[in-house]
Scaffold this active site. Structure first.
Site, short mmCIF file in Angstrom:
data_model
loop_
_atom_site.label_atom_id
_atom_site.label_comp_id
_atom_site.label_asym_id
_atom_site.label_seq_id
_atom_site.Cartn_x
_atom_site.Cartn_y
_atom_site.Cartn_z
N ARG A 76 15.57 18.85 19.71
CA ARG A 76 15.89 20.27 19.55
C ARG A 76 14.69 21.04 20.08
NH1 ARG A 76 18.50 21.53 13.67
NH2 ARG A 76 16.42 22.37 13.32
N MET A 94 43.10 34.78 4.47
CA MET A 94 41.86 35.52 4.74
C MET A 94 41.27 36.12 3.46
SD MET A 94 41.21 38.67 7.37
CE MET A 94 41.88 37.81 8.79
N TYR A 109 51.35 30.90 3.19
CA TYR A 109 51.77 30.62 4.56
C TYR A 109 52.11 29.15 4.78
CZ TYR A 109 49.57 35.14 5.64
OH TYR A 109 49.21 36.46 5.67
N LYS A 145 15.60 31.08 5.61
CA LYS A 145 16.38 31.53 6.77
C LYS A 145 17.84 31.74 6.37
CE LYS A 145 17.09 26.70 8.06
NZ LYS A 145 16.67 25.61 8.95
C1 LIG Z 1 16.16 24.60 8.08
C2 LIG Z 1 14.87 23.96 8.31
C3 LIG Z 1 14.16 23.37 7.24
C4 LIG Z 1 14.73 23.22 5.85
O1 LIG Z 1 15.56 22.10 5.81
P1 LIG Z 1 16.26 21.60 4.46
O2 LIG Z 1 16.98 20.38 4.85
O3 LIG Z 1 17.20 22.71 4.06
O4 LIG Z 1 15.20 21.40 3.46
C5 LIG Z 1 12.88 22.90 7.50
N1 LIG Z 1 12.34 22.96 8.73
C6 LIG Z 1 13.00 23.48 9.78
C7 LIG Z 1 12.36 23.51 11.12
C8 LIG Z 1 14.29 23.98 9.62
O5 LIG Z 1 14.95 24.47 10.68
#
Ligand SMILES: *Cc1c(COP(=O)(O)O)cnc(C)c1O
Length: 370
Positions: A130, A308, A260, A32
């Site tokens: 969640r 930036m 800055y 992801k």
């Molecule tokens: C992001 C995620 C993972 C991976 O987690 P890591 O700590 O990066 O290994 C696994 N399961 C779900 C549901 C996630 O959202």
């Protein structure tokens, strides 16, 4: 001028290193958020070649991009908009994480329209708070899923959940709750092949909770899920190195204010080196005064304000010239700061550092597979 070097061979190796810590569990590789900033498509191709069993993303849109690029592995997507149209996802053979009755109903409609059985993973909230069905909804979700299986609209591939990693006691509670939820599913007549609960953290901590599949995210990228352990402790190799070329140097006198707010003033005559990486590239502005970067194997502190597009180093009388390579972070085994070091300097975690690297960085890949 700015380059993120992504070592895909390290990612393949990390997959195998993590998998070898299980007793033959399937490996779902989590890619992801553009593979945590490493580039989703090249990473997916490499993982497919390296023998990952499943790919995992949050959004269906990410999964659709993978299919459009010809990735054939099973893909699971688990975070859906309340108005998600599941038709194209099911049509593309994407497996769906299900958190509630509404998802189930809309997936059944899409499946009916396509005359194609949707493959779903039922998500139970075992305590993270969640997504996933809470304890009150779970029996209802199971009952609905059972009906939809009987009607031929869905197949329940798996039951899954996610740990909070708050404390061992909290995680053990979640593990117990997960096993109870799986038993409830069986008792409700649901036939599933897989249980999956742990991510990188839980894989390393709880061998009793590997079940049939583990979901490996941050460890794939050669980063430790724990603040108190380095990646090397687990045999993992960091895959991302963030570099830039010094664009300009100049000699200045004592008491020159730098960047800055003049957070740094030169103590004596010195050389200032301009580095073309800023918060637009994902170098946090609050790295100012705390982070170190490396040039020719020597570390310099980022002691003036990160802007930036750029930051400035005071390199004293060292022989730094335009074009020299600056490593912002990489594999500490190479003597450069790690993503963990930068994260600690910025009061965040390595996950956030690598995921937000982008902006005008160009990515180049080592060990690409096509
Ligand atoms: C992001 C995620 C993972 C991976 O987690 P890591 O700590 O990066 O290994 C696994 N399961 C779900 C549901 C996630 O959202």
């Amino acid at each position: 001028m700015r380059e993120l070097i992504i070592d895909l061979d390290a990612i393949a190796k990390n997959l195998n290193t993590m998998r070898a810590k299980t007793n033959g569990a399937l490996a779902l590789a989590v890619i992801k958020a553009d593979a945590y900033g490493h580039g989703m498509l090249p990473v997916a191709k490499k993982l497919e070649a390296a023998g990952a069993d499943y790919l995992g993303v949050a959004d269906i849109e990410e999964a659709m991009k993978l299919r459009a690029e010809g990735i054939d592995l099973p893909i699971l997507a688990w975070l859906h908009s309340p108005t998600e149209n599941f038709v194209s996802a099911i049509d593309a053979g994407i497996e769906l994480g299900i958190a509630n009755i509404d998802h189930l109903e809309r997936i059944a409609k899409a499946s009916q329209q396509l005359r194609r059985v949707a493959r779903v993973h039922l998500k139970v909230d075992t305590g993270l708070g969640r997504n996933g069905a809470g304890a009150a909804e779970w029996p209802e979700v199971l009952q609905k899923a059972h009906e939809l299986v009987a009607e031929g609209f869905i197949q329940v591939v798996a039951i899954f959940s996610h740990l909070s990693c708050t404390s061992e006691a909290d995680d053990l509670n979640q593990i117990a709750r997960f096993e109870a939820a799986c038993d409830e599913a069986k008792a409700a007549g649901i036939d599933f092949e897989l249980r999956h609960l742990v991510a990188s953290d839980g894989l390393l901590r709880y061998p009793q909770a590997h079940y049939e599949m583990v979901r490996i995210g941050v460890a794939l990228y050669g980063l430790s899920p724990f603040v108190e352990n380095s990646a090397a402790d687990f045999g993992l190799v960091p895959a991302m190195t963030a570099t830039a070329r010094v664009t300009q140097t100049k000699r200045v006198g004592a008491n020159q204010g730098v960047s800055y707010g003049y957070l740094h003033r030169t103590a004596a005559e010195t050389t200032l080196a301009l580095i073309p990486v800023g918060y637009a590239e994902g170098l946090p502005r609050n790295a100012t005064g705390k982070a170190q970067v490396s040039i020719h194997g020597k570390q310099y502190s980022v002691n003036s304000r990160v802007a930036m597009d750029q930051f400035v180093l005071d390199v004293g009388d060292d022989a730094v010239v335009a074009g020299d390579l600056v490593t912002i972070f990489g594999d500490p085994a190479a003597g450069v700061p790690s993503a963990d070091d930068l994260a600690a300097a910025c009061d965040t975690i390595n996950y956030e550092i690598v995921t937000r690297m982008g902006g005008r960085f160009h990515r180049s890949y080592l060990g690409e597979s096509n």
